[in-house]
Scaffold this motif. Structure first.
Motif, PDB file in Angstrom:
ATOM      1  N   GLY A  65     -23.634  -5.867 -10.901  1.00 24.71           N
ATOM      2  CA  GLY A  65     -22.838  -6.864 -11.624  1.00 24.71           C
ATOM      3  C   GLY A  65     -21.366  -6.792 -11.241  1.00 24.71           C
ATOM      4  O   GLY A  65     -20.911  -5.815 -10.629  1.00 24.71           O
ATOM      5  N   LYS A  66     -20.649  -7.851 -11.579  1.00 29.69           N
ATOM      6  CA  LYS A  66     -19.216  -7.883 -11.273  1.00 29.69           C
ATOM      7  C   LYS A  66     -18.512  -6.757 -12.016  1.00 29.69           C
ATOM      8  O   LYS A  66     -18.774  -6.520 -13.192  1.00 29.69           O
ATOM      9  N   ARG A  67     -17.647  -6.058 -11.322  1.00 32.73           N
ATOM     10  CA  ARG A  67     -16.907  -4.951 -11.933  1.00 32.73           C
ATOM     11  C   ARG A  67     -15.589  -4.768 -11.188  1.00 32.73           C
ATOM     12  O   ARG A  67     -15.430  -5.278 -10.081  1.00 32.73           O
ATOM     13  N   LYS A  68     -14.698  -4.046 -11.820  1.00 34.08           N
ATOM     14  CA  LYS A  68     -13.392  -3.780 -11.199  1.00 34.08           C
ATOM     15  C   LYS A  68     -13.442  -2.430 -10.496  1.00 34.08           C
ATOM     16  O   LYS A  68     -14.024  -1.471 -10.999  1.00 34.08           O
ATOM     17  N   GLN A  69     -12.843  -2.393  -9.307  1.00 33.28           N
ATOM     18  CA  GLN A  69     -12.772  -1.134  -8.572  1.00 33.28           C
ATOM     19  C   GLN A  69     -11.334  -0.966  -8.091  1.00 33.28           C
ATOM     20  O   GLN A  69     -10.716  -1.939  -7.642  1.00 33.28           O
ATOM     21  N   MET A  70     -10.819   0.254  -8.184  1.00 31.07           N
ATOM     22  CA  MET A  70      -9.447   0.485  -7.728  1.00 31.07           C
ATOM     23  C   MET A  70      -9.449   0.634  -6.207  1.00 31.07           C
ATOM     24  O   MET A  70     -10.227   1.410  -5.658  1.00 31.07           O
ATOM     25  N   MET A  71      -8.602  -0.158  -5.557  1.00 33.00           N
ATOM     26  CA  MET A  71      -8.523  -0.100  -4.094  1.00 33.00           C
ATOM     27  C   MET A  71      -7.091   0.253  -3.704  1.00 33.00           C
ATOM     28  O   MET A  71      -6.132  -0.164  -4.350  1.00 33.00           O
ATOM     29  N   CYS A  72      -7.002   0.967  -2.591  1.00 36.64           N
ATOM     30  CA  CYS A  72      -5.695   1.379  -2.094  1.00 36.64           C
ATOM     31  C   CYS A  72      -5.161   0.295  -1.158  1.00 36.64           C
ATOM     32  O   CYS A  72      -5.855  -0.099  -0.221  1.00 36.64           O
ATOM     33  N   THR A  73      -3.974  -0.221  -1.440  1.00 35.50           N
ATOM     34  CA  THR A  73      -3.380  -1.204  -0.520  1.00 35.50           C
ATOM     35  C   THR A  73      -2.517  -0.458   0.484  1.00 35.50           C
ATOM     36  O   THR A  73      -1.728   0.407   0.115  1.00 35.50           O
ATOM     37  N   LEU A  74      -2.690  -0.789   1.754  1.00 33.81           N
ATOM     38  CA  LEU A  74      -1.890  -0.140   2.794  1.00 33.81           C
ATOM     39  C   LEU A  74      -0.659  -0.992   3.071  1.00 33.81           C
ATOM     40  O   LEU A  74      -0.717  -2.213   2.991  1.00 33.81           O
ATOM     41  N   PRO A  75       0.449  -0.375   3.416  1.00 28.74           N
ATOM     42  CA  PRO A  75       1.638  -1.163   3.739  1.00 28.74           C
ATOM     43  C   PRO A  75       1.432  -1.965   5.021  1.00 28.74           C
ATOM     44  O   PRO A  75       0.625  -1.590   5.860  1.00 28.74           O
ATOM     45  N   TYR A  76       2.120  -3.101   5.159  1.00 30.85           N
ATOM     46  CA  TYR A  76       2.058  -3.880   6.401  1.00 30.85           C
ATOM     47  C   TYR A  76       2.549  -3.024   7.558  1.00 30.85           C
ATOM     48  O   TYR A  76       3.405  -2.150   7.387  1.00 30.85           O
ATOM     49  N   ALA A  77       2.050  -3.307   8.745  1.00 30.40           N
ATOM     50  CA  ALA A  77       2.425  -2.518   9.920  1.00 30.40           C
ATOM     51  C   ALA A  77       3.931  -2.569  10.175  1.00 30.40           C
ATOM     52  O   ALA A  77       4.519  -1.613  10.656  1.00 30.40           O
ATOM     53  N   GLU A  78       4.563  -3.709   9.820  1.00 28.35           N
ATOM     54  CA  GLU A  78       5.997  -3.852  10.117  1.00 28.35           C
ATOM     55  C   GLU A  78       6.862  -3.000   9.190  1.00 28.35           C
ATOM     56  O   GLU A  78       7.992  -2.672   9.517  1.00 28.35           O
ATOM     57  N   THR A  79       6.307  -2.697   7.992  1.00 32.20           N
ATOM     58  CA  THR A  79       7.135  -1.954   7.040  1.00 32.20           C
ATOM     59  C   THR A  79       7.197  -0.484   7.451  1.00 32.20           C
ATOM     60  O   THR A  79       6.278   0.032   8.078  1.00 32.20           O
ATOM     61  N   PRO A  80       8.300   0.187   7.095  1.00 33.52           N
ATOM     62  CA  PRO A  80       8.420   1.600   7.477  1.00 33.52           C
ATOM     63  C   PRO A  80       7.291   2.431   6.876  1.00 33.52           C
ATOM     64  O   PRO A  80       6.785   2.123   5.802  1.00 33.52           O
ATOM     65  N   ILE A  81       6.903   3.466   7.582  1.00 33.29           N
ATOM     66  CA  ILE A  81       5.794   4.339   7.161  1.00 33.29           C
ATOM     67  C   ILE A  81       6.067   4.955   5.785  1.00 33.29           C
ATOM     68  O   ILE A  81       5.154   5.276   5.050  1.00 33.29           O
ATOM     69  N   VAL A  82       7.370   5.095   5.430  1.00 40.36           N
ATOM     70  CA  VAL A  82       7.701   5.727   4.155  1.00 40.36           C
ATOM     71  C   VAL A  82       7.189   4.908   2.967  1.00 40.36           C
ATOM     72  O   VAL A  82       7.064   5.433   1.869  1.00 40.36           O
ATOM     73  N   ALA A  83       6.906   3.595   3.190  1.00 38.42           N
ATOM     74  CA  ALA A  83       6.404   2.768   2.085  1.00 38.42           C
ATOM     75  C   ALA A  83       5.111   3.377   1.563  1.00 38.42           C
ATOM     76  O   ALA A  83       4.224   3.722   2.338  1.00 38.42           O
ATOM     77  N   SER A  84       5.016   3.533   0.257  1.00 36.30           N
ATOM     78  CA  SER A  84       3.828   4.185  -0.294  1.00 36.30           C
ATOM     79  C   SER A  84       2.741   3.150  -0.576  1.00 36.30           C
ATOM     80  O   SER A  84       3.036   1.984  -0.835  1.00 36.30           O
TER      81      SER A  84
END
Ligand code: 2BA
Length: 108
Positions: A65-84
């Motif tokens: 059934g439909k449910r919520k799952q926590m997903m990790c969003t990755l920063p865009y490639a252009e943004t500095p790696i320090v972006a969490s």
């Protein structure tokens, strides 16, 4: 007898088939494709006496059934790696179910 066709997310298929089998339901899985999004999904065929249809629906609802799952969003490639990265809730799962009468059932 009824035939239940359940169109589900492919990643939910193995788990729900295992649980259906544990409850003595026989299942056939078809690899299918949604006509709108053209993405892969899975279609389960479950032939069962009509008294057992609700049990199958309960299992499908609990496992797919439909449910919520926590997903990790990755920063865009252009943004500095320090972006969490951030955790965001994403809706997953869902099942489209058709229940049809079986006129005759034979194993030959
Ligand atoms: P759902 O309605 O949850 O449908 C998920 C999948 O279930 C569909 O994938 C299709 O494979 C199957 N399905 C649903 N209703 C069906 C029916 N009446 N007969 C046969 N198969 C059926 P997709 O076709 O790729 O659709 C994915 C999602 O896109 C759908 O999710 C719905 O939210 C949306 N959608 C589908 N057709 C649409 C349309 N004509 N206009 C707007 N949105 C649509």
């Amino acid at each position: 007898m009824k035939m239940i066709y359940a169109i589900i997310q492919p990643q939910d298929a193995d788990n729900v088939i295992e649980i259906l089998n544990q409850h003595s339901f026989m299942v056939t899985k078809l690899s299918s494709t949604g006509g709108f999004l053209r993405k892969g999904n899975a279609t389960l065929m479950v032939g069962t006496p009509k008294e057992k249809v609700d049990e199958v629906l309960q299992i499908l609802k609990a496992e797919c059934g439909k449910r919520k799952q926590m997903m990790c969003t990755l920063p865009y490639a252009e943004t500095p790696i320090v972006a969490s990265s951030t955790m965001v809730p994403v809706e997953v799962g869902g099942a489209t179910v058709f229940i049809v009468d079986v006129e005759r059932f034979e194993k030959i």
